[in-house]
Each structure stands twice: as structure tokens, then as C-alpha cells.
Design an enzyme around this catalytic site. Structure first.
Site, PDB file in Angstrom:
ATOM      1  N   HIS A   1     -20.992 -14.682  73.743  1.00  9.48           N
ATOM      2  CA  HIS A   1     -20.567 -15.611  72.688  1.00  9.48           C
ATOM      3  C   HIS A   1     -19.895 -14.865  71.535  1.00  9.48           C
ATOM      4  O   HIS A   1     -20.503 -14.003  70.924  1.00  9.48           O
ATOM      5  CB  HIS A   1     -21.789 -16.386  72.174  1.00  9.48           C
ATOM      6  CG  HIS A   1     -21.452 -17.432  71.151  1.00  9.48           C
ATOM      7  ND1 HIS A   1     -22.036 -17.479  69.905  1.00  9.48           N
ATOM      8  CD2 HIS A   1     -20.567 -18.464  71.183  1.00  9.48           C
ATOM      9  CE1 HIS A   1     -21.545 -18.501  69.223  1.00  9.48           C
ATOM     10  NE2 HIS A   1     -20.657 -19.119  69.971  1.00  9.48           N
TER      11      HIS A   1
ATOM     12  N   HIS B   1     -14.489 -24.939  68.565  1.00 15.46           N
ATOM     13  CA  HIS B   1     -14.995 -25.102  69.932  1.00 15.46           C
ATOM     14  C   HIS B   1     -14.316 -26.262  70.670  1.00 15.46           C
ATOM     15  O   HIS B   1     -14.322 -26.322  71.879  1.00 15.46           O
ATOM     16  CB  HIS B   1     -16.504 -25.352  69.908  1.00 15.46           C
ATOM     17  CG  HIS B   1     -17.293 -24.154  69.472  1.00 15.46           C
ATOM     18  ND1 HIS B   1     -17.599 -23.923  68.154  1.00 15.46           N
ATOM     19  CD2 HIS B   1     -17.835 -23.125  70.171  1.00 15.46           C
ATOM     20  CE1 HIS B   1     -18.308 -22.793  68.059  1.00 15.46           C
ATOM     21  NE2 HIS B   1     -18.451 -22.292  69.268  1.00 15.46           N
TER      22      HIS B   1
ATOM     23  N   ARG C   1     -37.273 -34.423  53.211  1.00 17.03           N
ATOM     24  CA  ARG C   1     -38.705 -34.383  52.938  1.00 17.03           C
ATOM     25  C   ARG C   1     -39.121 -35.813  52.609  1.00 17.03           C
ATOM     26  O   ARG C   1     -38.903 -36.294  51.496  1.00 17.03           O
ATOM     27  CB  ARG C   1     -38.971 -33.431  51.775  1.00 17.03           C
ATOM     28  CG  ARG C   1     -40.418 -33.033  51.374  1.00 17.03           C
ATOM     29  CD  ARG C   1     -41.452 -33.650  52.047  1.00 17.03           C
ATOM     30  NE  ARG C   1     -42.812 -33.186  51.827  1.00 17.03           N
ATOM     31  CZ  ARG C   1     -43.818 -33.788  52.433  1.00 17.03           C
ATOM     32  NH1 ARG C   1     -43.606 -34.786  53.266  1.00 17.03           N
ATOM     33  NH2 ARG C   1     -45.047 -33.377  52.219  1.00 17.03           N
TER      34      ARG C   1
ATOM     35  N   CYS D   1     -38.376 -27.983  48.094  1.00 15.97           N
ATOM     36  CA  CYS D   1     -39.703 -28.531  48.347  1.00 15.97           C
ATOM     37  C   CYS D   1     -40.754 -27.554  47.818  1.00 15.97           C
ATOM     38  O   CYS D   1     -40.611 -26.339  47.962  1.00 15.97           O
ATOM     39  CB  CYS D   1     -39.878 -28.742  49.845  1.00 15.97           C
ATOM     40  SG  CYS D   1     -41.506 -29.379  50.264  1.00 15.97           S
TER      41      CYS D   1
ATOM     42  N   TYR E   1     -49.404 -31.063  45.234  1.00 14.46           N
ATOM     43  CA  TYR E   1     -48.427 -30.335  44.418  1.00 14.46           C
ATOM     44  C   TYR E   1     -49.069 -29.716  43.172  1.00 14.46           C
ATOM     45  O   TYR E   1     -48.583 -29.870  42.051  1.00 14.46           O
ATOM     46  CB  TYR E   1     -47.244 -31.241  44.053  1.00 14.46           C
ATOM     47  CG  TYR E   1     -46.468 -31.699  45.285  1.00 14.46           C
ATOM     48  CD1 TYR E   1     -45.698 -30.774  46.001  1.00 14.46           C
ATOM     49  CD2 TYR E   1     -46.535 -33.004  45.740  1.00 14.46           C
ATOM     50  CE1 TYR E   1     -45.005 -31.173  47.140  1.00 14.46           C
ATOM     51  CE2 TYR E   1     -45.849 -33.398  46.884  1.00 14.46           C
ATOM     52  CZ  TYR E   1     -45.090 -32.486  47.579  1.00 14.46           C
ATOM     53  OH  TYR E   1     -44.404 -32.863  48.702  1.00 14.46           O
TER      54      TYR E   1
END
Lengths: 581, 581
Positions: free
Chosen positions: A148, A172, A245, A297, A432
Site C-alpha cells: 500500500h 482511490h 459522546r 470528553c 465528571y
């Protein structure tokens, strides 16, 4: 003309062409099959032992034929004069370069077995063979990997669809590569596989389609991150690669019925208690404002923390972050218009339209001082990188709280309240938050810790990948690339890298916006070139550490910042690679 | 007694002492010369070839002697009981820090040629070589210029005497730098050209009296910190114990003549260019405002960084910090009244009345956005803990920039300018900046780094002291106490302690003001009680680490944040104590 030419060939030639045809599936040449039915390959299903020998024979024949046929096909292409573009189905991808693009991958091949997504997923390593899908085609590309031109990147698609990669890397999409790909075809993707279970009536029945490049950390709710290599390539993360998320099922919102309620719940805000409703058009009519901000996040890089001791939470790699421009109205402007005055003891409570099984919405809050700060740049955003928000990113309206943990950037906004208290939601009160490494589930008291708002400084290496083999000549340089970011609008000042456990540090070049400190909400991409001499060990460990404008620096190890929820894993990012000289 | 002891020595010992004496030039030992005239070194002038050999011999002898003699001197110091402070020409320097200061520059070296001032003046460019004089010494410092920690400033003395500069920058007056200087010596200044250095009329003649409990890091300028135990005892640091960080002599200001000039140098400020003068009474008439803020020197804890690799700067322990209430007027109010509007690309340049030998004032700058921010709390302060500012702390008016490195809290304010550029002062441009650990004096480029503004999170243990023996019963508790602070108004959320290298962490109780995050400028004091069981090793190492409201945490070791100026040494604070059970 073609038929006449074909009939003049000796039998061996015909069989080669046939085998090529089997693989290349040139529809316009399907007369070949009718001429040479004797070359039809036996089915792989229910093969009797006696048939195995002839199957091997035919397989070899097909292989040789494929090679010869391919050479012939390449050579005679102009003679054949097949109008490949007629075969194309309508596709938005077909720019002028695609005029001659074959489309074998869009059709099932009746001669090949059918596979499910799970079968493909089970083939994602060299040891187990590497399968990919493109359109409805299933391909075993194991033998091609070493060849590749894009190197190891091909492994990003291992065990999954390569469509999203090729949608970006459109080089491609040409005849040569599609033809090459078809050589590796081994089957068809099961048509019903896309909807794997019956979702009718469940809250998950209407989840949006996701980009297959996103690697899920969980499916329900959907949480997924892009491969790091891809992430590090774009200063503005393409929307379709942006990590997702979700805490709950994605709500279905119609822009015509959409209403955002804004409530003033305390006169300490400087104005009367009141509730006001805004339609989407009301919002769109206000002055539009655009800001670049990374969103991360709180659990980004949690998987590293797990190596110290198990934690509760989604096992994110370092891809739970993205950088985009966000456009919408300033929350400050909306609140000022309602008469709100700055009061640093108040909070802005944000609720989404996503509901838990008890019909409670996702919720979070931020200090009113952040919302009212002209330099805080808090938005009610309806665009992401100049596109309307997608459903996964909060359509039609999302709160963007630059510099603040992702969890406060509430999506599918349904209600905003100026309040004397923080949000009472689970995610504000019992999630959190960060504790000492020696606090565990038997001793934790969530009411004693502060909800995460601004994030600490962090960085991650995107290229090379963990475990990658990198070819570098003696006295050449190893190029290392990644991202860095800090919360609270703090600009990244420096990213240092070491491959000798800190004896020598190399300073990376930064790609960042030129915005004033305190309002620098975008991430920084960075590149370092580290000299590799002869004596460098074959396996090296690369460490990255970033410094922000308050000269805060990442902690060295996750062990000493371990916490039971595995959040804010911002230690030095460390990866091992093999150097081949 | 000394003479008797000297005479008992063998000849070899005597020669060593003599050579040391030659180098150390201890006046009180000048009897040695009369005892051992035979060791007198030959002059380099008119040396006959036959004498060269013996000159080499004597030189080697002197070298060896110097080493042996110095060791002996170090070792026998108390035996000799020489009152070195009597030798000092200026009695105010009588602190232990200067006891070992060599004084080669005060004596002609007979082995070197004599030059006139005009010869020195002719060497003031790199092309012609750069000569300077100090005392009676003439030095060619060309090769040193690039390595000078004070940067280009060294060229101010090119071709002339550096005595007036060093009279102000007395950090040069130490053994290390004087020894370095002597390496560049090329001659003696002709006696009639000598520079007088007597204190009469010198800028140091009127320094204020200081509390003897302050431990000086340097005398001229005066820089000193209180003992840590005392520091940790008071939430509001008593004024007389508050660390002092002066860059230049303390100016003498009379409140009656005092004028503060405020200049608007750009119309980008939203108002016309203008200059306005304020008397002290003008300032006092404006609304008074009080804020609690810790101020910390950028070099606090520098002494820990030196343990990794030497750095240039005052050797501070962890006491270069204090916490006080400051009262005065808000810079924001003054600027708003002058018509200034927020512009985050502008700067506020602050100048003190303290002058360097070229009559340039101490200077620094802060972003205008910090000055204009209502929550930034930048003051023009005239009171410290309800007392008028003392001379050492900036009488009559000092800028207090809460959350920002001490160096920007400019004392003896004489001029404030709203400008498009940062301060051009040495201290803004070529000092108080941080580099990668692998950047050293040969590679550093100060223009490439950002001036320190907000400080990173830090903490220090005040009690017990390093090396202290602490009595604790078996199964009792070790009480550890200290301070923690972060810049930018970030509140301290947690302080963790460990005595087992991080296997177990103990969370300290915090004593802090209840102010909103982003405006929490005071420090936090903390106390932890750590259980000590039977198996605890006799000597333990205590580590402290603090976490601020952006969840930034201190880095683990100074090694990976080492920088050539030794600033922002905010790694875990680690001390060793002995437990006696």
C-alpha cells in the site's frame, strides 16, 4: 468484434479470460460465461472431499487467469472501449476523474459467499487475515498491505468499511485501484446486515447513521472516536469524523416545532423571574457569531488509566476530542437582552431533549460568570464547520462552552435556566468529578468534589501509532505529530518530546490560531522531527508533554492522577514504536 | 595562635597555604608572605628564558596549593575563627552570603600588564574585542557576552567600568561570578584611573531596615524570604515577614511630590492619545477596593531546580511567596474614566521609580484584558494588610496583579501606559520566561518564549522542616502543614500527600476563602494528618501535590521542567524527615 476476437483464442487463453472475468466481473463481457460454462468454479459450500482437488486446480487456474487476464485487460483497454461510466450508479462522488470508474463493489457477486459485518470484524489483523468492505464487496487485502503506497494507514480500515476513507482520499476512486481491489474480492456483504436487530419501537429505533470510520466505545448510547492518525491530519476535524459522546438515545427534533425555553429562576440575576420561549427562527434572527473551539470528553484517554487500576467508564483512546468552528448566537447576548446582570454566584443550567428511561433530560450547568463573560464565547450553536449541526452533534441547537469539558456542551438544547444552584442532574452531581488516587468506591463522596469545568493541559501523539514500525535511515529523523490543548482559553505555548526518558527534549513546531491568551479555545496541532542515530534502540518510547499559557504542564504518569471515574487522564502521552533502519 | 600553627607545618604545607593565600588574598593572613618570601611568584614582565621553567613550577605549585589550601580553609574555618566580616570593606554586606567573596579585582596582578582607561575604551565592540574594568582588574569578556544571563545588557559596560552596574546588580558579587570574571582577566588598570566604589552617595545608601528574620538570597538588591515554618502559620502573611524581591535600589519617594503618569499611547484603546498625572491624593480620592491575593516570585523554589543542574538566578527556597489583603483603586476604574475600552491586543506597561545605572526604570507589562476585567481585580494599591505600603513593598503605590507572577506587580509605580506593545524592559523581554529542559545558554532565544503572566499550580510543605526529627507515638499521626496556590484566580481544590512514594495518598484539609473560581486569588493553607504505624521507615520522604480548579496538577519532578533561568519550579514538594517513635 470482441466476441469474434475471443473465439479465436486457444482454450487456455479463453480460460484465463474467463477467470479474469470471474474476478473482474465486467458485465459487458458476460457472454464469456455462456461460451465457457465448463469453467464455472465449484461452490465453497458443501464441498465433498473428492471435489477438493479439483477446487484447488480451478483456484490455481483462476489465479493464473486473473493475472494473464488483467495484463490483457490493461493492454487491450482501448481496444475493448468499454464505457465504464455507464455502469456507475448515481453517486455524489463521481467528479470528472470518476468518469471511467468501474462499480463492481456496488453489486453482489452471485459466485461468492455472503458475509456479515461481524465476520469482517473478525478479520482485522494480519494473523487472522485482514478483510475490508467497500460498497457491498468483501475483500481480503492481507497480501496487499505491504504494497500500500499510503503505508500502515490501510490498517485503519481493517475489519471494517473503507468507504469513508475513500470518500476523503478520493485518489482511490479510479479505474486502476478499483480494478486492483476487485482482485482481492472474496464475498458480498449481507444486505440485511446494516440493520442488525429489530429496533422498531425502541428508543434506539431512530439513531442516525454513523460514519463507519468511527470506532465505537459503546453502541447504545452511541460513543465513538476516529482513528488518531486521521484526527491529527485536520486542524478542523471533519464533521463526520468528530467523536460522538451521547449519554442517551438521540432525540428526534423537528425544526418547525422546536422551542427553547429560557427561564430566569432568581431575581439575584438582576431581573424578574420569567420564562421565555424561542423558536429556531427567533434564534437565527439574532446576531451570528463564530468561534473555533476544541471539545474534549472528560474521559478522553481513559484507557491509559485502566492500565494502572480498573476504572468505571467508556474505554476511550486519545480520539475523544475534535476541533471545529461553531456558529450561533452568544448566550451572553440572549441573557443580556432578558435583563440578566453578571453575578458570579449564579449558574446556568442546561437541559437537552435527550431523555433517560424516567423521562429526565440530560443536564449540566456552568457558572453564570462564564456565560456572561464577553471573552467566554459561550454559544447557542446551530452550525459546526459551516454545516447545520448533525443529529449526533445536537441538531438543531447545542450549547458550546469553549475551554470547558465536553459534558457541559449540552446538545439538543431544550431548556436553559439562570439559577442559584448547579444542575441537579446525575452528570453534574455524581459524575465528571475527580478524586484522590486513594479514594475508591467505598470511600467516595461525590458531594465533596467540584464538578469539572475548565480542562487541564494535555497532548497526544497521533502519528506514528502505538506499536507501528517506522523506517528511518541512520541519522534520519523520526517525524512525530499530534495535538495539544488546554482548557479555559489557555493557549499552548510549547510541546516537548523525548525518546530517551527525558534526557533530551525536542521542541515541536506548532500549528495554531493567533488568538489572545484566555480566548484561545482551538487546539494546536504540532510536529516534531527527532534525529535518530545508529545507537537508538530498535524499540523506542516517545513521550509528549505540553505547556499552556499559565505554564501548567502535564503530569508525568497516570498513576498519581488515577481516579475512580478515570477522567482527566492528561499525563504525558507515551507510545512505543519500532525503528527499522 | 595561627602563626604558631603555621610554623609547625612542613615546608610543603606552608607552600600550599602560601599559594592559597596568593589566590584568596586573605588580608589577615598577610604575615604568611613575610614568612615565606622564597615562594613569591616571579613577574611575567622581563622574564628571562632561564626563569621560565621555575615560573611554570611555581605556577603548578600555586595551583595545587590553592586546591589544598582552599580545602583546608573550608575545613578549618571554625578553628581559624577569622572574622571575615571585618575584612569586608562595606559593613552592610555582613551577611553570611558574602563571607566567601573573593576580591582579586581589588588587587593588581603583577603577572599582567597595566592599561589606561583609554585603552579600555578602545575595546567596546565585538570586532575590537570587548574589555571592561572592575576594581583594578581589566578583563576581555568578548567570549562571555553570548553566555550572559542578563542578555545584551552586558554591552552597556563595554569599554568602561562595570563597577556602577554591579553596585546595582549586586547578584554578581558572589564567589562564582567573581571567579568566572577572573578567568577573563588580561591586566590591571593604571592606579590613577581606578574607579571609586564607596557607598557615600551610592544608590544603596538609603536602603530601608529589614526584619532580621528574613533570610537574604542577595543583599544588593535586597531579596529575602521568611522561614517556611513561620510563613505557614499565618493565612495573612505579616507585612514584616513578607518576602522582598527588589531588582534595583529602593527609590526614595516623598508622598507630597509623588506623581503617577498615565499615558494612552494608542487610539486603539478607544480613546485619544493623552497623558494624565495623578497625585497621591488624586488616587486616594477614588473608590477604595480591597482584594486578598498571594504574590509569588517566579523564582520561588529555584534552589530545588539547582539540584538537577545549575541555573542562573537567586537561590530561593519555598518562601518567596506571601498572602495579604491589598487596598487601593482599581486600574480598570482609572482606565475606564480615561475612556479606555477593552481591546485584547493591547498591553498595560508599568514602570517603577527604581532606576538602573543608565536611569532606565524597572518595567513590566500585563495584557489590557487582565487590567480591564472586572474579575481581574488589578489594583493600584497603597495598603498592604491595612497598613500603608512599606518602602520595600512599593511605597507609596504598587500595582497588584492578582494571579500573576510577582515580577508584574510593579512597585514604586511612576508611569502606566496603554500600549500596542509589551514592555520593552529587560525583565519583560529577557527574563521571566520558560524554555524546554534541553534549551541552554548557547541555544536560548528569549524572543521565542512568552513572558510569564498567570502562574501554574503549586504547593509547599512548611511544617515539618526538611531534615527535622519528629516524635510520633506508634499508631500516632504525623501532622503536615503548608500552602498551595494557583495563578489566574484558580481555586485550590485538593492537596494530596504521600509518605510511600504515591502508593497511598492522604487528602489535606483546606483553609481558604470562599470566593468564586476565577477570582480566587488568595492562597490556601492546608493540614494533613498522616497515620504512622510501626513499620514506617525511620526516615520518610513526604510529597505534596496540589490540584487547582482547572484540575491542573503539579508535575512530579523538577528534572522535566528544568529551565535555564530556574523559574516556575512547581514540581511536587518533597522533604525528608526522621520519625522518632
Amino acid at each position: 468484434m470482441l466476441r469474434t476476437w475471443f473465439q479465436t483464442l486457444p482454450t487456455r487463453g479463453k480460460s484465463s479470460i474467463y477467470a479474469s472475468y470471474r474476478i473482474l466481473r465486467l458485465r459487458r463481457l458476460n457472454f464469456i460465461q455462456s461460451y465457457l460454462p465448463q469453467y464455472r468454479l465449484v461452490s465453497t459450500q458443501n464441498t465433498k472431499p473428492a471435489e477438493k482437488k479439483s477446487r484447488v486446480f480451478y483456484a490455481l487456474l483462476a489465479l493464473g487467469g486473473a493475472v494473464a487476464g488483467f495484463a490483457l485487460y490493461e493492454h487491450k483497454y482501448k481496444l475493448f472501449n468499454v464505457k465504464f461510466n455507464e455502469i456507475n450508479t448515481t453517486s455524489e462522488l463521481n467528479s470528472e476523474v470518476n468518469d471511467e470508474k468501474p462499480s463492481w463493489h456496488t453489486k453482489p457477486r452471485p459466485d461468492l459467499p455472503t458475509y456479515k459485518t461481524i465476520d469482517v470484524q473478525n478479520h482485522s489483523t494480519i494473523e487472522n487475515r485482514v478483510w475490508v468492505t467497500y460498497g457491498v464487496g468483501v475483500y481480503d487485502i492481507t497480501e496487499f498491505i505491504a504494497k500500500h503506497p499510503g503505508g500502515e494507514k490501510i490498517m485503519l480500515g481493517a475489519g471494517s468499511a473503507i468507504d469513508p476513507f475513500w470518500a476523503i482520499y478520493q485518489q482511490h476512486n479510479n479505474k486502476e485501484i478499483l480494478t486492483l481491489l476487485e482482485l482481492y474480492r472474496i464475498g458480498n456483504l449481507s444486505p440485511e446486515d446494516e440493520v442488525s436487530t429489530n429496533d422498531m419501537g425502541s428508543p434506539w429505533a431512530n439513531e442516525p447513521k454513523r460514519h463507519p470510520i468511527l470506532k465505537p466505545a459503546s453502541i447504545r448510547p452511541f460513543n465513538a472516536e476516529p482513528p488518531l492518525k486521521l484526527l491529527g491530519e485536520h486542524f478542523f476535524t471533519p464533521n463526520e469524523f468528530f467523536y460522538i459522546r451521547n449519554h442517551l438515545p438521540v432525540p428526534i427534533l423537528d425544526i418547525k416545532d422546536y422551542e427553547l425555553e429560557i427561564a430566569i429562576e432568581t431575581t439575584k440575576s438582576g431581573t424578574a423571574e420569567q420564562v421565555k420561549s424561542f423558536t429556531f427562527n427567533d434564534i437565527k434572527r439574532m446576531p451570528k457569531y463564530t468561534v473555533t473551539a476544541a471539545i474534549m470528553c472528560g474521559g478522553n484517554r481513559r484507557s491509559e488509566m485502566t492500565t494502572v487500576k480498573s476504572v468505571k467508564g467508556l474505554s476511550w483512546n486519545a480520539g475523544a476530542v475534535g476541533n471545529a468552528t461553531w456558529s450561533g448566537v452568544r448566550l451572553r447576548d440572549v441573557l443580556l437582552e432578558m435583563g440578566v446582570k453578571p453575578n458570579e454566584n449564579l449558574h446556568v443550567v442546561l437541559e437537552g431533549a435527550d431523555l433517560d428511561p424516567t423521562s429526565h433530560p440530560y443536564g449540566a450547568s456552568i457558572p453564570l460568570s462564564k456565560a456572561m463573560d464577553e471573552r467566554g464565547d459561550v454559544l447557542l450553536a446551530y452550525e459546526m464547520n459551516d454545516q447545520p449541526l448533525s443529529r449526533d452533534h445536537g441538531f438543531p441547537l447545542r450549547c458550546i462552552v469553549p475551554g470547558t469539558v465536553g459534558a457541559r456542551n449540552v446538545k439538543w438544547l431544550s431548556r436553559i435556566a439562570v439559577s442559584e444552584s448547579e444542575s441537579s442532574s446525575h452528570w453534574q452531581q455524581n459524575d465528571y468529578k475527580v478524586f484522590s488516587p486513594s479514594t475508591d468506591w467505598d470511600t467516595v463522596d461525590f458531594s465533596k468534589a467540584h464538578a469539572i469545568q475548565a480542562m487541564p493541559v494535555t497532548s497526544a501523539i497521533c502519528t506514528p501509532a502505538e506499536g507501528e514500525e517506522v523506517k528511518i535511515p541512520v541519522n534520519g529523523c523520526l517525524t512525530v505529530q499530534g495535538y495539544a490543548w488546554s482548557g479555559g482559553g489557555r493557549r499552548i505555548l510549547r510541546v516537548d518530546l523525548t525518546i530517551d526518558q527525558g534526557k533530551t527534549w525536542h521542541v515541536a513546531a506548532l500549528d495554531q490560531e493567533d488568538l489572545p491568551d484566555g480566548r484561545h479555545y482551538a487546539w494546536s496541532l504540532w510536529t516534531a522531527r527527532i534525529p535518530i542515530d545508529k545507537i537508538t534502540a530498535q524499540e523506542i518510547e516517545i513521550w509528549a508533554k505540553a505547556v499552556d499559557s499559565a505554564y501548567n504542564v502535564q503530569p508525568e504518569t497516570v498513576a498519581n492522577i488515577w481516579n475512580l471515574r478515570g477522567v482527566l487522564a492528561n499525563a504525558y502521552h507515551r507510545i512505543k514504536v519500532k525503528i527499522i533502519q
